[in-house]
Design a protein around this motif. Structure first.
Motif, PDB file in Angstrom:
ATOM      1  N   LEU A 123       0.919  -0.993  -0.111  1.00 43.80           N
ATOM      2  CA  LEU A 123      -0.083  -0.040   0.076  1.00 43.80           C
ATOM      3  C   LEU A 123       0.821   1.138  -0.128  1.00 43.80           C
ATOM      4  N   GLY A 124       1.932   1.108  -0.057  1.00 44.52           N
ATOM      5  CA  GLY A 124       2.933   2.132   0.031  1.00 44.52           C
ATOM      6  C   GLY A 124       3.251   3.107   1.182  1.00 44.52           C
ATOM      7  N   MET A 125       3.083   2.336   2.456  1.00 39.18           N
ATOM      8  CA  MET A 125       3.089   3.165   3.704  1.00 39.18           C
ATOM      9  C   MET A 125       4.447   2.789   4.031  1.00 39.18           C
ATOM     10  N   LEU A 126       5.076   3.988   5.029  1.00 40.59           N
ATOM     11  CA  LEU A 126       6.187   4.221   5.208  1.00 40.59           C
ATOM     12  C   LEU A 126       6.421   3.822   6.631  1.00 40.59           C
ATOM     13  N   PRO A 127       7.774   3.272   7.048  1.00 38.55           N
ATOM     14  CA  PRO A 127       8.128   3.073   8.383  1.00 38.55           C
ATOM     15  C   PRO A 127       8.525   4.337   9.204  1.00 38.55           C
ATOM     16  N   ALA A 128       7.982   4.276  10.376  1.00 38.51           N
ATOM     17  CA  ALA A 128       8.278   5.382  11.230  1.00 38.51           C
ATOM     18  C   ALA A 128       8.971   4.816  12.550  1.00 38.51           C
ATOM     19  N   TYR A 129      10.184   5.268  12.534  1.00 40.17           N
ATOM     20  CA  TYR A 129      11.191   4.602  13.563  1.00 40.17           C
ATOM     21  C   TYR A 129      11.286   5.507  15.076  1.00 40.17           C
ATOM     22  N   ARG A 130      10.177   4.653  15.688  1.00 34.58           N
ATOM     23  CA  ARG A 130      10.060   5.502  17.489  1.00 34.58           C
ATOM     24  C   ARG A 130      11.213   5.132  18.199  1.00 34.58           C
ATOM     25  N   VAL A 187      10.630   4.748  21.241  1.00 31.57           N
ATOM     26  CA  VAL A 187      10.133   3.614  22.168  1.00 31.57           C
ATOM     27  C   VAL A 187      10.131   2.084  21.795  1.00 31.57           C
ATOM     28  N   ASP A 188      10.394   1.970  20.473  1.00 31.16           N
ATOM     29  CA  ASP A 188      10.543   0.787  19.825  1.00 31.16           C
ATOM     30  C   ASP A 188      11.869   0.300  19.608  1.00 31.16           C
ATOM     31  N   SER A 189      12.897   1.356  19.090  1.00 32.01           N
ATOM     32  CA  SER A 189      14.282   1.028  19.263  1.00 32.01           C
ATOM     33  C   SER A 189      15.186   2.308  19.193  1.00 32.01           C
ATOM     34  N   ARG A 190      15.642   2.570  19.935  1.00 30.08           N
ATOM     35  CA  ARG A 190      16.524   3.998  20.046  1.00 30.08           C
ATOM     36  C   ARG A 190      17.569   3.920  18.774  1.00 30.08           C
ATOM     37  N   ALA A 191      17.920   2.847  18.479  1.00 31.26           N
ATOM     38  CA  ALA A 191      19.246   2.569  17.569  1.00 31.26           C
ATOM     39  C   ALA A 191      18.542   2.828  16.140  1.00 31.26           C
ATOM     40  N   GLN A 192      17.497   2.841  15.846  1.00 29.09           N
ATOM     41  CA  GLN A 192      16.749   2.833  14.581  1.00 29.09           C
ATOM     42  C   GLN A 192      16.154   4.182  14.173  1.00 29.09           C
ATOM     43  N   VAL A 193      16.301   5.082  15.218  1.00 28.70           N
ATOM     44  CA  VAL A 193      15.428   6.303  14.981  1.00 28.70           C
ATOM     45  C   VAL A 193      16.117   7.206  14.106  1.00 28.70           C
ATOM     46  N   LYS A 212      17.045   6.417  11.142  1.00 26.14           N
ATOM     47  CA  LYS A 212      16.386   5.981   9.588  1.00 26.14           C
ATOM     48  C   LYS A 212      15.308   6.692   9.449  1.00 26.14           C
ATOM     49  N   ASN A 213      14.712   7.399  10.438  1.00 26.28           N
ATOM     50  CA  ASN A 213      13.739   8.524   9.967  1.00 26.28           C
ATOM     51  C   ASN A 213      14.011   9.302   8.926  1.00 26.28           C
TER      52      ASN A 213
END
Length: 155
Positions: free
Chosen positions: A68-75, A77-83, A85-86
């Motif tokens: 559907l073309g949705m985009l990942p939001a790196y929060r 609270v989920d993983s500080r290491a991936q923020v 990537k936002n």
């Protein structure tokens, strides 16, 4: 299916929502996975939403969201290491806006049952500024307020 569960969706101001061109929909988030569907139904146009990154790892939901073309939001609270990537995600969303598409974001960064808006994150503003710099000079930002009378009750 959502129209079956919620048959009486009332939309005010629909006539002021652009039917084409770059639009950034900025909404509160009262009902998790249903809110993007409700906004899509209300606006009558395809919208690429940002969604929390862990959902993209789910076996059934993840591939559907990607399709559907949705985009990942790196929060955080989920993983500080991936923020970090936002920056890529916001750039991808800004690029879609610059191409005249519609993008949706829930700037609180979470879904909740409170009857007020929680702290708003900076992603929507960053995305809009970047899209404008990429040529989306006619970008419209549409605030969306979603209210449910009884969201857990069928019909």
């Amino acid at each position: 299916v959502v129209s079956l569960y919620y048959p009486n969706v009332v939309v005010t101001g629909r006539e002021r929502v652009p039917r084409s061109g770059p639009v950034l929909f900025v909404a509160n988030h009262a009902n998790s996975l249903i809110d993007p569907v409700i906004i899509g139904i209300a606006t009558r146009r395809p919208i690429r939403f940002m969604a929390k990154a862990p959902l993209f790892d789910e076996p059934v939901l993840g591939p559907l969201m990607k399709a559907l073309g949705m985009l990942p939001a790196y929060r955080g609270v989920d993983s500080r290491a991936q923020v970090a990537k936002n920056a890529e995600t916001l750039a991808a969303a800004a690029s879609q806006l610059a191409r005249g598409e519609a993008v949706g974001i829930f700037p609180e960064g979470k879904s909740h049952d409170e009857l007020k808006v929680d702290q708003v994150k900076t992603g929507a503003a960053r995305m809009a500024l970047q899209a404008h710099a990429m040529g989306a000079g006619d970008l419209s930002i549409v605030p969306v307020g979603i209210n449910y009378q009884r969201k857990e009750q069928f019909r």
